[in-house]
Design a protein around this motif. Structure first.
Motif, PDB file in Angstrom:
ATOM      1  N   TRP A  33      -3.617   2.234   5.755  1.00 48.83           N
ATOM      2  CA  TRP A  33      -4.194   1.904   4.459  1.00 48.83           C
ATOM      3  C   TRP A  33      -4.791   3.170   3.843  1.00 48.83           C
ATOM      4  CZ3 TRP A  33      -8.980   2.409   2.257  1.00 48.83           C
ATOM      5  CH2 TRP A  33      -9.201   1.683   1.081  1.00 48.83           C
ATOM      6  N   ASP A  72      -3.862   2.390  -6.847  1.00 55.59           N
ATOM      7  CA  ASP A  72      -5.203   1.938  -7.193  1.00 55.59           C
ATOM      8  C   ASP A  72      -6.262   2.341  -6.168  1.00 55.59           C
ATOM      9  OD1 ASP A  72      -4.191   0.298  -5.275  1.00 55.59           O
ATOM     10  OD2 ASP A  72      -5.052  -1.537  -6.100  1.00 55.59           O
ATOM     11  N   VAL A  73      -5.860   3.078  -5.141  1.00 56.33           N
ATOM     12  CA  VAL A  73      -6.817   3.507  -4.107  1.00 56.33           C
ATOM     13  C   VAL A  73      -6.579   4.972  -3.760  1.00 56.33           C
ATOM     14  CG1 VAL A  73      -7.690   3.150  -1.767  1.00 56.33           C
ATOM     15  CG2 VAL A  73      -6.854   1.189  -3.084  1.00 56.33           C
ATOM     16  N   LEU A  74      -7.670   5.700  -3.619  1.00 52.25           N
ATOM     17  CA  LEU A  74      -7.609   7.081  -3.127  1.00 52.25           C
ATOM     18  C   LEU A  74      -8.496   7.173  -1.896  1.00 52.25           C
ATOM     19  CD1 LEU A  74      -6.933  10.143  -3.489  1.00 52.25           C
ATOM     20  CD2 LEU A  74      -8.946  10.286  -4.976  1.00 52.25           C
ATOM     21  N   LEU A  75      -7.883   7.591  -0.775  1.00 48.05           N
ATOM     22  CA  LEU A  75      -8.647   7.772   0.464  1.00 48.05           C
ATOM     23  C   LEU A  75      -8.704   9.257   0.794  1.00 48.05           C
ATOM     24  CD1 LEU A  75      -9.884   6.654   3.208  1.00 48.05           C
ATOM     25  CD2 LEU A  75      -7.553   6.816   4.089  1.00 48.05           C
ATOM     26  N   HIS A 131     -11.812   5.343  12.089  1.00 46.42           N
ATOM     27  CA  HIS A 131     -12.764   4.547  11.310  1.00 46.42           C
ATOM     28  C   HIS A 131     -12.125   3.856  10.105  1.00 46.42           C
ATOM     29  CE1 HIS A 131     -16.321   6.008  13.503  1.00 46.42           C
ATOM     30  NE2 HIS A 131     -15.612   7.115  13.633  1.00 46.42           N
ATOM     31  N   GLN A 186     -12.546   0.196   9.951  1.00 44.87           N
ATOM     32  CA  GLN A 186     -13.863  -0.222   9.478  1.00 44.87           C
ATOM     33  C   GLN A 186     -13.954  -0.093   7.957  1.00 44.87           C
ATOM     34  OE1 GLN A 186     -16.404  -1.666  11.122  1.00 44.87           O
ATOM     35  NE2 GLN A 186     -17.273  -1.879   9.057  1.00 44.87           N
ATOM     36  N   MET A 187     -13.370   0.972   7.439  1.00 44.93           N
ATOM     37  CA  MET A 187     -13.382   1.156   5.984  1.00 44.93           C
ATOM     38  C   MET A 187     -12.670  -0.010   5.300  1.00 44.93           C
ATOM     39  SD  MET A 187     -12.419   5.208   5.772  1.00 44.93           S
ATOM     40  CE  MET A 187     -13.270   6.388   6.832  1.00 44.93           C
ATOM     41  N   ASP A 212     -14.879  -2.840   5.180  1.00 41.95           N
ATOM     42  CA  ASP A 212     -15.902  -2.668   4.147  1.00 41.95           C
ATOM     43  C   ASP A 212     -15.334  -2.960   2.757  1.00 41.95           C
ATOM     44  OD1 ASP A 212     -17.610  -1.958   6.172  1.00 41.95           O
ATOM     45  OD2 ASP A 212     -17.528   0.196   5.781  1.00 41.95           O
ATOM     46  N   VAL A 213     -14.090  -2.531   2.548  1.00 39.31           N
ATOM     47  CA  VAL A 213     -13.444  -2.805   1.259  1.00 39.31           C
ATOM     48  C   VAL A 213     -13.295  -4.314   1.074  1.00 39.31           C
ATOM     49  CG1 VAL A 213     -11.303  -2.557  -0.057  1.00 39.31           C
ATOM     50  CG2 VAL A 213     -12.245  -0.584   1.163  1.00 39.31           C
ATOM     51  N   ARG A 268     -16.536  -5.940   0.091  1.00 35.06           N
ATOM     52  CA  ARG A 268     -16.994  -5.685  -1.274  1.00 35.06           C
ATOM     53  C   ARG A 268     -16.049  -6.206  -2.329  1.00 35.06           C
ATOM     54  NH1 ARG A 268     -19.310   0.215  -2.739  1.00 35.06           N
ATOM     55  NH2 ARG A 268     -18.801  -0.410  -4.868  1.00 35.06           N
ATOM     56  N   PHE A 269     -14.747  -6.148  -2.044  1.00 27.78           N
ATOM     57  CA  PHE A 269     -13.790  -6.444  -3.119  1.00 27.78           C
ATOM     58  C   PHE A 269     -12.821  -7.558  -2.745  1.00 27.78           C
ATOM     59  CE2 PHE A 269     -14.903  -1.928  -3.650  1.00 27.78           C
ATOM     60  CZ  PHE A 269     -15.423  -1.979  -4.932  1.00 27.78           C
ATOM     61  N   LYS A 323      -8.787  -7.409  -3.229  1.00 29.20           N
ATOM     62  CA  LYS A 323      -8.316  -6.625  -4.367  1.00 29.20           C
ATOM     63  C   LYS A 323      -7.575  -5.344  -3.987  1.00 29.20           C
ATOM     64  CE  LYS A 323      -9.611  -4.671  -8.767  1.00 29.20           C
ATOM     65  NZ  LYS A 323     -10.654  -4.320  -9.698  1.00 29.20           N
ATOM     66  N   TYR A 324      -8.128  -4.557  -3.085  1.00 27.80           N
ATOM     67  CA  TYR A 324      -7.517  -3.249  -2.805  1.00 27.80           C
ATOM     68  C   TYR A 324      -6.784  -3.223  -1.468  1.00 27.80           C
ATOM     69  CZ  TYR A 324     -10.398  -1.593  -6.713  1.00 27.80           C
ATOM     70  OH  TYR A 324     -10.973  -1.401  -7.940  1.00 27.80           O
ATOM     71  N   ILE A 328     -16.595   3.978  -2.331  1.00 30.58           N
ATOM     72  CA  ILE A 328     -17.224   3.658  -1.042  1.00 30.58           C
ATOM     73  C   ILE A 328     -17.279   4.976  -0.284  1.00 30.58           C
ATOM     74  CG2 ILE A 328     -17.016   2.391   1.124  1.00 30.58           C
ATOM     75  CD1 ILE A 328     -15.666   0.154  -0.288  1.00 30.58           C
ATOM     76  N   TYR A 357     -18.842   7.552   2.937  1.00 25.18           N
ATOM     77  CA  TYR A 357     -19.423   7.677   4.276  1.00 25.18           C
ATOM     78  C   TYR A 357     -19.765   9.152   4.469  1.00 25.18           C
ATOM     79  CZ  TYR A 357     -16.846   3.291   4.722  1.00 25.18           C
ATOM     80  OH  TYR A 357     -16.352   2.035   4.509  1.00 25.18           O
ATOM     81  N   ASP A 361     -11.189   1.901 -12.633  1.00 24.95           N
ATOM     82  CA  ASP A 361     -11.143   0.857 -11.630  1.00 24.95           C
ATOM     83  C   ASP A 361     -10.448   1.285 -10.339  1.00 24.95           C
ATOM     84  OD1 ASP A 361     -12.306  -1.579 -11.329  1.00 24.95           O
ATOM     85  OD2 ASP A 361     -10.448  -2.687 -11.608  1.00 24.95           O
ATOM     86  N   LYS A 362     -10.091   2.553 -10.235  1.00 27.00           N
ATOM     87  CA  LYS A 362      -9.502   3.032  -8.986  1.00 27.00           C
ATOM     88  C   LYS A 362     -10.567   2.988  -7.898  1.00 27.00           C
ATOM     89  CE  LYS A 362      -6.227   6.371  -7.244  1.00 27.00           C
ATOM     90  NZ  LYS A 362      -5.024   7.072  -7.697  1.00 27.00           N
ATOM     91  N   LEU A 363     -10.167   2.595  -6.699  1.00 26.31           N
ATOM     92  CA  LEU A 363     -11.092   2.620  -5.575  1.00 26.31           C
ATOM     93  C   LEU A 363     -10.957   3.951  -4.860  1.00 26.31           C
ATOM     94  CD1 LEU A 363     -13.106   1.293  -3.583  1.00 26.31           C
ATOM     95  CD2 LEU A 363     -11.113   0.437  -2.330  1.00 26.31           C
ATOM     96  N   VAL A 364     -12.087   4.645  -4.706  1.00 29.75           N
ATOM     97  CA  VAL A 364     -12.102   5.888  -3.924  1.00 29.75           C
ATOM     98  C   VAL A 364     -12.885   5.630  -2.650  1.00 29.75           C
ATOM     99  CG1 VAL A 364     -12.837   8.292  -3.831  1.00 29.75           C
ATOM    100  CG2 VAL A 364     -11.945   7.341  -5.970  1.00 29.75           C
ATOM    101  N   VAL A 365     -12.244   5.836  -1.504  1.00 35.83           N
ATOM    102  CA  VAL A 365     -12.932   5.746  -0.219  1.00 35.83           C
ATOM    103  C   VAL A 365     -12.985   7.163   0.325  1.00 35.83           C
ATOM    104  CG1 VAL A 365     -12.918   4.779   2.097  1.00 35.83           C
ATOM    105  CG2 VAL A 365     -12.101   3.408   0.168  1.00 35.83           C
ATOM    106  N   VAL A 366     -14.188   7.655   0.554  1.00 39.07           N
ATOM    107  CA  VAL A 366     -14.324   9.061   0.921  1.00 39.07           C
ATOM    108  C   VAL A 366     -15.247   9.189   2.119  1.00 39.07           C
ATOM    109  CG1 VAL A 366     -16.164   9.411  -0.764  1.00 39.07           C
ATOM    110  CG2 VAL A 366     -14.830  11.356   0.009  1.00 39.07           C
TER     111      VAL A 366
END
Lengths: 359, 359
Positions: free
Chosen positions: A19, A330-333, A342, A345-346, A349-350, A353-354, A357-358, B298, B300, B312-317
Motif C-alpha cells: 500500500w 490519491d495517496v503519497l507514501l 510499519h 500499522q499505517m 491508522d488510515v 481515520r478515513f 477511502k484510501y 498522517i 510519524y 484531498d490527496k492523502l500523504v502518509v509520511v
C-alpha cells in the motif's frame, strides 16, 4: 493427447504491504511492478504455459477479484476460475482445487503456485517443474520446491533436506519457522537448508488422500460434495459449504505431518516480493542506486530510494536516501525502507481515520 | 461622483521558485496557495476594492496570461487589462500604466501593487492606503509603503526613514540592498528601517514628471504615444514600442534618485511569499508542525514539512522533517527546506533534460 498435468494459481491474497501501490481492490498480484506490461499474476500464467496446456490452468481467487482475473487473463475460460466465497488460507483453497480437478480427471497431477512471487530463469523453472511432474507421476509423493538460499534471509521458512532419492530430489527432514539471523547464517552455510517457496506438486489423488489422513475435518466437508465437483452444482455446493472450512495453511495441515514429503532443490531465481526491499533488490537501479517504476527521476544527493509513481511522472528529489516513495493517485507514501514493517500499522491508522477511502 | 483613485496590479511575474506548484503557464500569483478559493491575484483585487472602484482597477500582465486574468477576474473589463508584449521589469510597466491612466484622467492618483504578495490585516491595509492617497493628493510626493520589520530578514530590501512630515509618513533617508544577517539585526533594532514592499502611491502626473527627470529615455519613448494613450490606437502603439523599453526597476529608475520620496510606515502583515519557508511561516500548521495545502496528512516522526498536493490527496509520511513535498500532477518534488534556493537550478536541469515538458 489430453495432458493430465494441471496448474493451480492461488490468487486470493490481499497483502497491504505495498500500500498505497497495492489496494484492497487491486492487490499485489494484479500489479505490473516492473513496468513490463505484465502483472505478477500474468507472469505466473505465462511461466507455466510451456508445461501445462491453458485449458488445464486454474486460478483460485476471492470472488471480489473475478473481474480483475477476466481482465488480466481474458484467454482463461470461465470454468477455470474458482471463486472462493471467503478467505480461508491455503488448505481449503488447495483442497477445493484438488477435488475439482480430480473429479474431471482422476489421473491428474498438479502444480500449485502462488500468483504474487517473482521467478527469474524461466527455462530453469520449466526444467525443474517438468522433473517434478515426472517424479510425482511415478511416486505417491508430496513434492515441494526448495530454493537454493543465496543469503541468510530471516523472512522465509526453511526446509532441511534428508537423503537424496533421485538426482535433485530429497526426502524432507524438517520444515522450520523463520529463523533469526544467526541461525539463518548457519542454515545457509550448512548446505542442507532451502527456502520454502510454497510451490507444490502432487497427484490430485495423493493430496486428497493426505488430506483425509491429516485434516479429516476438511475432507469430511468436501466429501459431501463429491457428486457436485466437476458439475453444474459445484458452485452452489461451494457457496453453501466453503465458509465453514477452518482457515489453515497446507503446510500446517499436511506438509509438516505427512511422511511422503519430498523437496526438489531448485536453482531458479525466486523471491516472494514480500517487502519493498525485495522489490528494490529485484529491480534495475539507476546510476544513483535509485529504483524507479513509472517515474523519471532527477536526484541530488539521494541514493537507495525506490520510487513507484504513475507512468512518466517526474520525481525531483534532493537529500533523501533509502526511502520508499509511492505515489498512487490519491495517496503519497514517504517512508524509510527500514520502517516498512510499519506500513501495516499505517494502513490501520488510515482505516481508523478515513474508513475505506484510501485503502 | 467619479473617483480619481486608481489601482495598478502588476501581474506579469513568472517566478520559478514554487515549481512544480507554480508553472510557466500558471505562475505564483494565479495560485490559491492557502486553499481559500482565491488566488494571490484575486486576494490582491479583493483587498483594494473597498478603496478603489472596480472600473479604476487595472491589471498589467504579460500577454500570455490574458486568459488566466479573464478567468480569475471575470468582473474586470477588457479595457482594464494591459497586456505587455514583453517582460521589461517594473519601470516600463508602471510608466505605461501612468500614461494610460493620465490620458483618461489627468487628476488621477494611483496605487501600484504586486499581485503575488500576501497581506494580512485588511482593515489596517485599507486605513494605511487611504491615508497614503490623502497624502499624495495633497503633496507632489512619491510615496512607498514601508513594512514594520518583525524579524531580521535578509531577503528583503530596507528603507531608512528620515524626519516625519505628517503622522505616520516620513521622508525617505536611504534605500538599502538586502543586508547580511548581522546588519539586518542592527536595522531591526534601530527602529529606523522598514521593509521595502514595492507598493507605491503617487499622482499619475507626479510619477510621469519624475520619469521625465530621471529616466528620460523611457519617457522619450512613451511621449511619442501621447496621442494614442486612452484611445483605440494605444494597443498598436504599445505593440510597436514597448519591446524597445530597456528593462529596469522603478526603484532604480526613480525611487533611489528622486528627492520627493516618502515612506508610510505600515503595520499590516506582509510577506512577498518569495520562499517556501515564507509560505510555511504564513500557513496554519497541524499539531506536528507540518503545513499542508490540499493534503490530508498522517505523519510519524515528521515535523516542519510543507506539503502542497492536489486537493484531498492523502500523504502518509514517516521520518521526514523540514522538507518541501510538492506534488503537482506530473511532477513530484521532495527537497529539504534548507535547499530551496537550489530549486531554480533543478528547474534548469529539468529544462535541459525534458525541454518544456515539466515546466
Amino acid at each position: 493427447m489430453k495432458s493430465h498435468r494441471y496448474c493451480v494459481i492461488m490468487c486470493g491474497g490481499v497483502g497491504s504491504r505495498f500500500w498505497p501501490f497495492s489496494r484492497e481492490d487491486k492487490p499485489k498480484q494484479f500489479i505490473d511492478f516492473f513496468g513490463t506490461g505484465r502483472s505478477l499474476l500474468q507472469m505466473s500464467y505465462d511461466r507455466i504455459l510451456p508445461i501445462v496446456p491453458k485449458e488445464n490452468i486454474i486460478v483460485v481467487t476471492n470472488a471480489k477479484y473475478a473481474s480483475l482475473i477476466r481482465e488480466q487473463l481474458p484467454e482463461l475460460e470461465e470454468r477455470n476460475i474458482l471463486l472462493e466465497p471467503a478467505r480461508r488460507n491455503t488448505a481449503p483453497c488447495i483442497a477445493w482445487a484438488a477435488y475439482h480437478i480430480h473429479a474431471m480427471d482422476p489421473e491428474a497431477s498438479m502444480i500449485v503456485a502462488p500468483s504474487d512471487h517473482l521467478i527469474t530463469g524461466e527455462q530453469t523453472f520449466c526444467d525443474c517443474v517438468t522433473r517434478g511432474f515426472e517424479f510425482i507421476e511415478a511416486n505417491d509423493a508430496l513434492l515441494t520446491l526448495g530454493i537454493n538460499p543465496v543469503r541468510p534471509e530471516t523472512g522465509y521458512g526453511y526446509i532441511q533436506i534428508g537423503p537424496e532419492v533421485t538426482p535433485g530430489i530429497n526426502k524432507v527432514k524438517t520444515f522450520t519457522e523463520k529463523p533469526n539471523l544467526e541461525l539463518a547464517k548457519v542454515f545457509v552455510d550448512s548446505g542442507e537448508f532451502f527456502w520454502n517457496a510454497g510451490i507444490f506438486l502432487w497427484r490430485a489423488s495423493v493430496i486428497i488422500e493426505a488430506l483425509h489422513r491429516y485434516d479429516s475435518d476438511l475432507t469430511d466437508l468436501f466429501d459431501k460434495g463429491l457428486a457436485d465437483f466437476g458439475t453444474d452444482t459445484e458452485e452452489r455446493f461451494i457457496s453453501q459449504n466453503f465458509e465453514a472450512c477452518p482457515a489453515n495453511s497446507i503446510d500446517y495441515a499436511v506438509m509438516e505431518k505427512a511422511d511422503n514429503v519430498y523437496v526438489e532443490c531448485a536453482r531458479f531465481g525466486w523471491t516472494d516480493l514480500g517487502t519493498w526491499s525485495a522489490l528494490y533488490d529485484n529491480s534495475q537501479s539507476d546510476e544513483s542506486a535509485n529504483v524507479a517504476r513509472g517515474a523519471q527521476v532527477i536526484s541530488y544527493g539521494s541514493q537507495g530510494n525506490i520510487f513507484l509513481t504513475p507512468d512518466d511522472k517526474l520525481v525531483v528529489v534532493d537529500g533523501l536516501s533509502d526511502y520508499i516513495v509511492a505515489d498512487a493517485d490519491d495517496v503519497l507514501l514517504i517512508c524509510p525502507k527500514t520502517r516498512e514493517q510499519h506500513i501495516k500499522q499505517m494502513v490501520n491508522d488510515v482505516r481508523m481515520r478515513f474508513d475505506k477511502k484510501y485503502l
